[in-house]
Design a protein around this motif. Structure first.
Motif, short mmCIF file in Angstrom:
data_model
loop_
_atom_site.label_atom_id
_atom_site.label_comp_id
_atom_site.label_asym_id
_atom_site.label_seq_id
_atom_site.Cartn_x
_atom_site.Cartn_y
_atom_site.Cartn_z
N ALA A 10 21.11 -14.88 16.92
CA ALA A 10 20.35 -14.79 15.56
C ALA A 10 19.90 -16.23 15.26
O ALA A 10 20.62 -17.35 15.87
N TRP A 11 19.10 -16.39 14.21
CA TRP A 11 18.80 -17.67 13.54
C TRP A 11 19.07 -17.70 11.98
O TRP A 11 18.72 -16.53 11.40
N ALA A 12 19.28 -18.63 11.61
CA ALA A 12 19.64 -18.86 10.22
C ALA A 12 18.65 -20.02 9.42
O ALA A 12 18.32 -20.97 10.22
N ASP A 13 18.36 -19.73 8.16
CA ASP A 13 17.67 -20.67 7.39
C ASP A 13 18.60 -21.71 6.95
O ASP A 13 19.53 -21.53 6.71
N PRO A 14 18.26 -23.10 7.25
CA PRO A 14 19.07 -24.11 7.03
C PRO A 14 19.55 -24.02 5.74
O PRO A 14 20.83 -24.55 5.61
N VAL A 15 19.00 -23.75 4.55
CA VAL A 15 19.47 -23.65 3.23
C VAL A 15 20.73 -22.61 3.41
O VAL A 15 21.86 -22.74 2.52
N ALA A 16 20.34 -21.54 3.77
CA ALA A 16 21.24 -20.37 3.66
C ALA A 16 22.41 -20.83 4.55
O ALA A 16 23.64 -20.60 4.05
N LEU A 17 22.28 -21.57 5.65
CA LEU A 17 23.44 -21.96 6.43
C LEU A 17 24.32 -22.91 5.66
O LEU A 17 25.47 -22.84 5.79
N ALA A 18 23.57 -23.86 5.03
CA ALA A 18 24.55 -24.91 3.96
C ALA A 18 25.01 -24.24 2.98
O ALA A 18 26.33 -24.94 2.89
N ASP A 19 24.62 -23.37 2.28
CA ASP A 19 25.35 -22.67 1.28
C ASP A 19 26.46 -21.97 1.80
O ASP A 19 27.65 -22.04 1.24
N ALA A 20 26.38 -21.34 2.86
CA ALA A 20 27.31 -20.66 3.76
C ALA A 20 28.64 -21.67 3.87
O ALA A 20 29.60 -21.43 3.83
N SER A 21 28.26 -22.67 4.65
CA SER A 21 29.08 -23.56 5.05
C SER A 21 29.74 -24.32 3.91
O SER A 21 31.06 -24.90 4.20
N ALA A 22 29.19 -24.46 2.80
CA ALA A 22 29.87 -24.99 1.59
C ALA A 22 30.74 -24.07 1.01
O ALA A 22 31.38 -24.24 -0.10
N GLY A 23 30.77 -22.77 1.29
CA GLY A 23 31.54 -21.68 0.71
C GLY A 23 30.97 -21.63 -0.49
O GLY A 23 31.74 -20.77 -1.32
N LYS A 24 29.72 -21.27 -0.73
CA LYS A 24 29.12 -21.03 -2.10
C LYS A 24 29.22 -19.54 -2.25
O LYS A 24 28.74 -18.72 -1.43
N ARG A 25 29.82 -19.22 -3.35
CA ARG A 25 29.89 -17.62 -3.70
C ARG A 25 28.95 -17.61 -5.01
O ARG A 25 27.65 -18.18 -4.93
N GLY A 26 29.30 -16.76 -6.06
CA GLY A 26 28.34 -16.41 -7.07
C GLY A 26 28.49 -14.94 -7.43
O GLY A 26 29.21 -14.01 -6.76
N ARG A 27 27.64 -14.56 -8.58
CA ARG A 27 27.88 -13.20 -9.21
C ARG A 27 27.03 -12.18 -8.46
O ARG A 27 25.82 -12.56 -7.84
N HIS A 28 27.75 -11.22 -7.87
CA HIS A 28 26.90 -9.95 -7.36
C HIS A 28 26.05 -9.30 -8.44
O HIS A 28 26.65 -8.99 -9.30
N ARG A 29 25.26 -8.86 -8.03
CA ARG A 29 24.19 -7.96 -8.81
C ARG A 29 24.56 -6.50 -8.61
O ARG A 29 24.76 -5.98 -7.14
N THR A 30 24.59 -5.73 -9.69
CA THR A 30 25.13 -4.26 -9.62
C THR A 30 23.72 -3.49 -9.84
O THR A 30 23.30 -3.94 -10.95
N THR A 31 23.24 -2.70 -8.84
CA THR A 31 21.82 -2.44 -9.19
C THR A 31 21.80 -1.10 -8.17
O THR A 31 22.02 -1.22 -7.08
N LEU A 32 20.49 -0.43 -8.56
CA LEU A 32 20.06 0.69 -7.89
C LEU A 32 18.88 -0.08 -6.97
O LEU A 32 17.93 -0.69 -7.68
N LEU A 33 18.65 0.38 -5.67
CA LEU A 33 17.61 -0.15 -4.88
C LEU A 33 16.67 0.70 -4.62
O LEU A 33 16.79 1.69 -4.13
N SER A 34 15.22 0.20 -4.56
CA SER A 34 14.04 1.10 -3.76
C SER A 34 14.43 1.19 -2.43
O SER A 34 14.89 0.16 -1.93
N PRO A 35 14.31 2.08 -1.87
CA PRO A 35 14.15 2.16 -0.48
C PRO A 35 13.34 1.38 0.23
O PRO A 35 13.40 1.02 1.57
N PHE A 36 12.31 1.01 -0.46
CA PHE A 36 11.42 -0.16 0.02
C PHE A 36 11.75 -1.77 -0.17
O PHE A 36 10.93 -2.24 0.10
N ASP A 37 12.99 -1.78 -0.80
CA ASP A 37 13.49 -3.19 -1.18
C ASP A 37 13.54 -3.91 0.16
O ASP A 37 14.11 -3.29 1.35
#
Length: 399
Positions: A265-292
């Motif tokens: 696998a490959w990761a985006d550097p920004v996403a990797l930095a956020d994960a390494s920093a333990g960055k969390r946040g609020r999850h969205r509760t929603t219905l998703l289009s099948p084409f999302d």
């Protein structure tokens, strides 16, 4: 004999190893469904963030391209969604994952696809006089401005939907090859204009070679996915595996290992930095289009969420398991149910529901109420939920 093309399935040694849960959160954050959403960017910000928003003819609660920003921003006005996409030359429609709305800034990076269509010389429809038909379309657009296929002279010959008129074939070929651009959908009809008039001057070029175009799209896919396998990266903008192989080294993506994933696998550097920093946040509760774009790849959805989903709109009714347009429920960063919705007057009808467990009852009720309000309904009715206890609990929660 050794294959001269080094496949990224035999990837460089991973620089980081992280858990499947970390990968799931990275994917959610990259898709704008975890953490504080920058509402100042609005719908245009969502489009730029995702890189592509898929279009589809099906409209249940709303069309899919409306459901995408709704899932991330909440009850943004539906007219405002259309205006944000198509106003002031901010976007165009072209072939990406499928027919997609794309940020206008990406016009130069699809030059490789326009060149390929040009080299092919035709669509699967055949024109009787291609040169004359294309010239006639260009003359009309030049003289009269943006037009639909109907306004250009009619989209069909009178037969089935695929029995296109010569004019429709010509304008779609010109769209494929970049002389014409789709600037909006009006009553679900494409509105065509000359690319030289609709694309900003600084973007109106095919100067980038194929390698640069593909490198950009692989990098964009990685950013939009957060963490991805070779197949994930290829699927996002419908590239080939070989194209991903050729571009991955210069894409800026970081080789990683995800526990439980069988492929590199490959990761985006920004996403990797956020994960390494333990960055969390609020999850969205929603219905998703099948084409999302969070779930449009079934194999990736199963790998990340352990959730098998299939659009059944084109499945014979008696063979459907979850319904015509079943929309997965995202809650707490997981897919915990689905509902096949419909509207009857001012009532949102949940034709068929399934829930993972009792913990999904309250999020489903919340998602149904929010969706109902967004589309102008003032009530929700449950038609079918096979688990009697969960059905009773959901009815009580909605009441």
């Amino acid at each position: 004999m050794t294959n001269p093309l080094r496949s990224v399935e035999r990837a460089p040694r991973p620089e980081v190893t992280f858990s499947a849960d970390d990968a799931r959160r990275m994917a959610l954050r990259a898709q704008g469904l975890l953490g504080a959403q920058d509402r100042r960017g609005g719908v245009r910000g969502v489009l730029r963030h995702l890189g592509a928003v898929q279009l589809d003819t099906i409209s249940v609660l709303a069309r899919s391209h409306e459901l995408i920003p709704y899932a991330r921003l909440g009850a943004v006005g539906r007219k405002a969604v259309e205006a944000a996409y198509w106003g002031e030359r901010h976007a165009f429609e072209y072939w990406s994952h499928a027919a997609c709305i794309l940020p206008i800034e990406e016009w130069p990076h699809f030059a490789f696809r326009r060149r390929a269509r040009r080299a092919k010389g035709r669509r699967w429809h055949v024109m009787t006089d291609a040169e004359r038909s294309c010239a006639a379309v260009l003359d009309r657009l030049k003289a009269e401005g943006p037009l639909t296929a109907t306004e250009l002279g009619g989209a069909k010959n009178g037969g089935p939907w695929w029995d296109w008129s010569e004019t429709k074939i010509a304008v779609e070929y010109l769209l494929d090859t970049g002389e014409v651009i789709c600037t909006e959908r009006r009553g679900w009809k494409r509105v065509y204009d000359l690319a030289e008039r609709a694309v900003p001057d600084e973007l109106l070029h095919d100067d980038l070679d194929d390698a640069e175009c593909i490198r950009r799209l692989v990098g964009l896919a990685g950013r939009s996915l957060g963490v991805a396998t070779r197949a994930d990266l290829a699927d996002y903008h419908r590239l080939t595996g070989e194209q991903v192989d050729s571009a991955i080294e210069g894409s800026g993506l970081v080789p990683v290992e995800v526990e439980g994933w069988s492929k590199p696998a490959w990761a985006d550097p920004v996403a990797l930095a956020d994960a390494s920093a333990g960055k969390r946040g609020r999850h969205r509760t929603t219905l998703l289009s099948p084409f999302d774009s969070l779930i449009w790849d079934r194999a990736r959805t199963e790998r990340i969420f352990g959730f098998t989903h299939r659009l059944e709109a084109y499945v014979p009714k008696h063979r459907r398991v979850h319904g015509y347009f079943a929309m997965p429920l995202l809650a707490g960063g997981k897919l915990v149910g689905r509902v096949d919705p419909a509207r009857e007057g001012r009532t949102l009808v949940a034709r068929q529901l399934s829930l993972a467990n009792g913990a999904a009852v309250r999020p489903m009720a919340r998602a149904l109420r929010e969706a109902a309000e967004w589309v102008g309904c003032d009530g929700v009715r449950i038609e079918r939920l096979d688990d009697a206890k969960l059905a009773a609990a959901l009815s009580a929660e909605l009441a």
